[in-house]
Design a protein around this motif. Structure first.
Motif, PDB file in Angstrom:
ATOM      1  N   VAL A 176      -3.097   9.635   2.212  1.00 17.24           N
ATOM      2  CA  VAL A 176      -3.642   9.168   0.671  1.00 17.24           C
ATOM      3  C   VAL A 176      -4.131   7.850   1.194  1.00 17.24           C
ATOM      4  CG1 VAL A 176      -2.618   8.534  -1.353  1.00 17.24           C
ATOM      5  CG2 VAL A 176      -1.075  10.387   0.396  1.00 17.24           C
ATOM      6  N   LEU A 177      -3.931   7.125   2.193  1.00 21.78           N
ATOM      7  CA  LEU A 177      -4.085   5.530   1.973  1.00 21.78           C
ATOM      8  C   LEU A 177      -6.111   5.639   2.561  1.00 21.78           C
ATOM      9  CD1 LEU A 177      -3.988   1.879   2.153  1.00 21.78           C
ATOM     10  CD2 LEU A 177      -3.946   2.734   5.204  1.00 21.78           C
ATOM     11  N   TRP A 187       0.515  -1.594   0.024  1.00 24.76           N
ATOM     12  CA  TRP A 187       0.026   0.103   0.329  1.00 24.76           C
ATOM     13  C   TRP A 187       1.047   1.229  -0.086  1.00 24.76           C
ATOM     14  CZ3 TRP A 187      -3.876  -1.431   4.367  1.00 24.76           C
ATOM     15  CH2 TRP A 187      -4.894  -2.198   3.851  1.00 24.76           C
ATOM     16  N   THR A 196       0.288   4.519  -2.866  1.00 24.58           N
ATOM     17  CA  THR A 196      -0.001   5.756  -2.044  1.00 24.58           C
ATOM     18  C   THR A 196       1.276   6.344  -2.666  1.00 24.58           C
ATOM     19  OG1 THR A 196       1.221   5.402  -0.155  1.00 24.58           O
ATOM     20  CG2 THR A 196      -0.967   4.603  -0.344  1.00 24.58           C
TER      21      THR A 196
END
Length: 169
Positions: free
Chosen positions: A146-147, A130, A134
């Motif tokens: 951003v996640l 992830w 991002t």
């Protein structure tokens, strides 16, 4: 009377042979963003591997895949939401067919329940990836900020699924 904990179920690829600390930290962040009290983890193949490519060997026979299903079903029965994170890489050889059967079975199980589902892209990225995604999306930004924008709800549509992006964005 105690209020039951809201459980976010993460569906990953395989248990790690390492501590899995990075993955667990990312899942804790997803839990916070989505407003759950606890994270539980199940795996599409409940055989420890160092990397997902270990599924090629560990999942060459159908039995481990089938033996993994009761834990997945139990997790789905007990959760209040699901985050998919089993990754984009498929195993090779005989394990590929078993993997595809398992994912088809999983999506059937998801369709039979009402729990909301989230994913970072489809096919779902593994939480250990992830940060990379991002960072490419918004270089120099805070990962948690951003996640929250890339952890998207998944809409189940007939036999297919798709991530639903906010129309306002």
């Amino acid at each position: 009377m105690t209020v039951p904990e809201k459980v976010l179920l993460a569906i990953l690829a395989t248990p790690p042979e390492t501590s899995g600390e990075r993955t667990l930290k990312r899942l804790e962040l997803a839990r916070e963003i989505l407003g759950f009290q606890r994270v539980a983890v199940v795996n599409v193949l409940n055989v420890p591997t160092f990397r997902t490519n270990g599924m090629t060997t560990a999942g060459a026979d159908p039995e481990p895949w089938l033996e993994s299903r009761p834990a997945i079903s139990k997790g789905l029965d007990a959760c209040h939401g699901v985050v998919l994170g089993y990754g984009v890489s498929e195993p090779s050889g005989p394990a590929r067919g078993h993997y595809r059967d398992q994912i088809d079975w999983l999506w059937g199980e998801l369709r039979g329940r009402e729990s909301p589902i989230w994913s970072v892209e489809l096919p779902p990225r593994h939480p250990s990836r992830w940060h990379r995604l991002t960072f490419k999306s918004v270089p120099g930004s805070v990962f948690a900020d951003v996640l929250a924008t890339v952890l998207l709800p998944v809409e189940l549509c007939g036999e297919s699924s798709r991530a639903v992006r906010d129309i306002a964005s």
